[in-house]
Design a protein around this motif. Structure first.
Motif, PDB file in Angstrom:
ATOM      1  N   MET A  91      92.226 119.608  50.807  1.00 20.86           N
ATOM      2  CA  MET A  91      92.461 118.682  51.898  1.00 20.86           C
ATOM      3  C   MET A  91      92.790 117.314  51.310  1.00 20.86           C
ATOM      4  O   MET A  91      93.046 117.187  50.121  1.00 20.86           O
ATOM      5  N   THR A 125      97.435 117.782  61.578  1.00 17.12           N
ATOM      6  CA  THR A 125      96.550 116.722  61.084  1.00 17.12           C
ATOM      7  C   THR A 125      96.887 115.422  61.807  1.00 17.12           C
ATOM      8  O   THR A 125      97.999 115.242  62.290  1.00 17.12           O
ATOM      9  N   PHE A 151      94.492 108.414  58.276  1.00 20.65           N
ATOM     10  CA  PHE A 151      94.163 109.780  58.681  1.00 20.65           C
ATOM     11  C   PHE A 151      92.988 109.748  59.651  1.00 20.65           C
ATOM     12  O   PHE A 151      93.012 110.401  60.692  1.00 20.65           O
ATOM     13  N   LEU A 211      88.877 120.600  62.067  1.00 26.85           N
ATOM     14  CA  LEU A 211      88.628 119.174  61.862  1.00 26.85           C
ATOM     15  C   LEU A 211      87.354 118.745  62.589  1.00 26.85           C
ATOM     16  O   LEU A 211      86.557 117.961  62.069  1.00 26.85           O
ATOM     17  N   LEU A 224      96.679 124.351  56.104  1.00 17.74           N
ATOM     18  CA  LEU A 224      96.027 123.231  55.446  1.00 17.74           C
ATOM     19  C   LEU A 224      95.242 123.733  54.242  1.00 17.74           C
ATOM     20  O   LEU A 224      94.713 124.849  54.252  1.00 17.74           O
TER      21      LEU A 224
END
Length: 470
Positions: A1, A176, A191, A236, A385
């Motif tokens: 990640m 993302t 992010f 997430l 991911l």
């Protein structure tokens, strides 16, 4: 990640860049990097952060670097940001995502005239460098960004810094997040949206799927409008996101409370533990939600020793990962002995760490250990991911059990049965996991409950690792 942070300011931005990147340290522990532009020059620093925190490695760089534009990242894989010289001029680039068709893209790039790439350890190329080469095939940066995102099989979110400003591009399906903050004389791109709060920024906007924005100290311009289709990663919220973060308006901590609450509702009358506990850190909020809903006391029967131990899955050697997993959790004997415990972890991947945790609970005198993972069984490795270093679906405990039951070439239709919580095959798989792991009982979060915990429309959430649906 990985995670990224960028600043476009009318003043020197290095200190803000430093702290903004540091706030993404939960997303990776291998490489850290910062690049800046000011007074007509680019500068950059990249360090290995496997054995010491980001801050300690970059303190000297903060004193030496200057610039009003900057980008930086935390990465588990390739060193970045990269500085690129091309027909677009000089630029710096960071990426987050996964490229499944890397070999195909390399062959295409070589055939079209690119002569070489930087080789990293293990014979791998720097994926961010490959992305830069794809972008440079087109006449303009925006056209190149869109081209790269279209031909990459997987996902690609990126930030580019030129001498004029920052280009931020969210993955085509928004797997993302990309968020922009604002304050007087500056904008930032991040992010994680919590990363800029203590730096004085407020929320400006969250980029939509495939949206490309150009950011300067004066403002933000949308260069590519967002697409309508979104597939943001559900994991997430379950695990990777920091508790103070929000994605698509949904806070991570609040989602985890709802998740634990729904787990408790499914358990009514089935188990009677003395305490509810969360495996630190990501299981804690789920456990609080369970305790609040059930009325069963929340407690911490083991404590994570945080001053020195890194995230346990980061070392490449499995035995070292297992050792760190044991070393970093310290039991509280008085809260374990003669107790019935209900334990919530974010997920069960290989099963190694949770089995170790269960064993030391029993050795510390626990009478029962009931386990409630905060997501459904992971049946498929993520295609989109880089969430782990797993190279095969057989690293998943579910797939090893399925292979033992069905053979090596299990058809997709059968895998779908194992992913269906209402099927006999699912029930039998869960029971086998419980037996192997030596849990008293085991109940996974259902996929429909997980989506309800998040609160977005099901079509907007990626659940591939649970049900194989893209």
């Amino acid at each position: 990640m990985g995670g990224f942070f960028g600043v476009a300011s009318k003043k020197d931005c290095i200190l803000e860049l430093f702290y903004g990147v540091d706030y993404h340290s939960h997303l990776g522990t291998r490489r850290g990097g910062m690049a800046a532009y000011g007074k007509g020059e680019f500068c950059r620093a990249i360090h290995n952060i496997e054995n010491s925190p980001f801050r300690t490695k970059f303190e000297r760089d903060v004193e030496e670097m200057k610039g009003n534009l900057g980008i930086g990242c935390i990465s588990d894989y390739e060193p970045q940001p990269l500085l690129i010289q091309s027909h677009h001029g000089s630029f710096a680039i960071v990426t987050v995502g996964k490229i499944n068709n890397e070999e195909e893209l390399l062959r295409r790039t070589f055939n079209e005239g690119n002569s070489h790439f930087q080789e990293m350890s293990g014979g791998k190329i720097n994926a961010t460098e490959l992305v830069a080469s794809l972008i440079c095939k087109k006449a303009g940066l925006v056209e190149g960004i869109r081209y790269a995102q279209e031909i990459v099989d997987g996902s690609l979110t990126l930030v580019i810094m030129t001498k004029d400003g920052l280009y931020a591009a969210r993955d085509r399906y928004g797997r993302t997040p990309v968020v922009i903050g604002q304050k007087e004389d500056a904008y930032c791109v991040s992010f994680e949206n919590f990363a800029y709060i203590n730096l004085g920024y407020t929320d400006y906007k969250e980029l939509g799927p495939g949206e490309v924005a150009f950011i300067t100290p004066e403002g933000v311009e949308t260069l590519v409008e967002p697409g309508k289709e979104m597939k943001i990663c559900s994991f997430l919220w379950v695990y990777y996101g920091y508790p103070t973060s929000s994605y698509e308006g949904v806070n991570v901590e609040e989602m985890r409370y709802k998740c634990g609450s729904m787990l408790a509702k499914r358990d009514v009358g089935n188990v009677h533990p003395d305490i509810v506990a969360g495996v630190p850190d990501s299981g804690v909020a789920h456990a609080i939600g369970y305790a609040n809903e059930s009325g069963i006391p929340y407690a911490r029967p083991f404590i994570k020793y945080t001053p020195t131990w890194p995230r346990s899955f980061m070392p490449t050697n499995q035995s070292q990962r297992d050792l760190i997993a044991r070393m970093k959790l310290i039991p509280v004997q008085a809260l374990i002995e003669d107790k019935k415990l209900l334990l919530i972890d974010d997920s069960i991947v290989r099963g190694t760490q949770l089995r170790e945790t269960t064993e030391f609970l029993y050795k510390s005198g626990a009478k029962e250990v009931h386990v409630r993972p905060a997501c459904p069984p992971l049946v498929y490795g993520c295609k989109f991911l880089n969430f782990s270093r797993s190279k095969s679906d057989l690293d998943l405990i579910t797939r090893r059990i399925i292979q033992d039951r069905e053979g090596e070439n299990c058809p997709k239709e059968t895998l779908e049965e194992y992913a269906n919580p209402d099927s006999c095959k699912y029930t039998e798989m869960v029971e086998e996991i419980r037996r192997i792991q030596n849990f008293t009982t085991l109940r996974f979060h259902r996929l429909d409950d997980l989506i309800a915990s998040i609160g977005l429309e099901p079509c907007k959430v990626c659940t591939y690792c649970f049900n194989g649906r893209e």
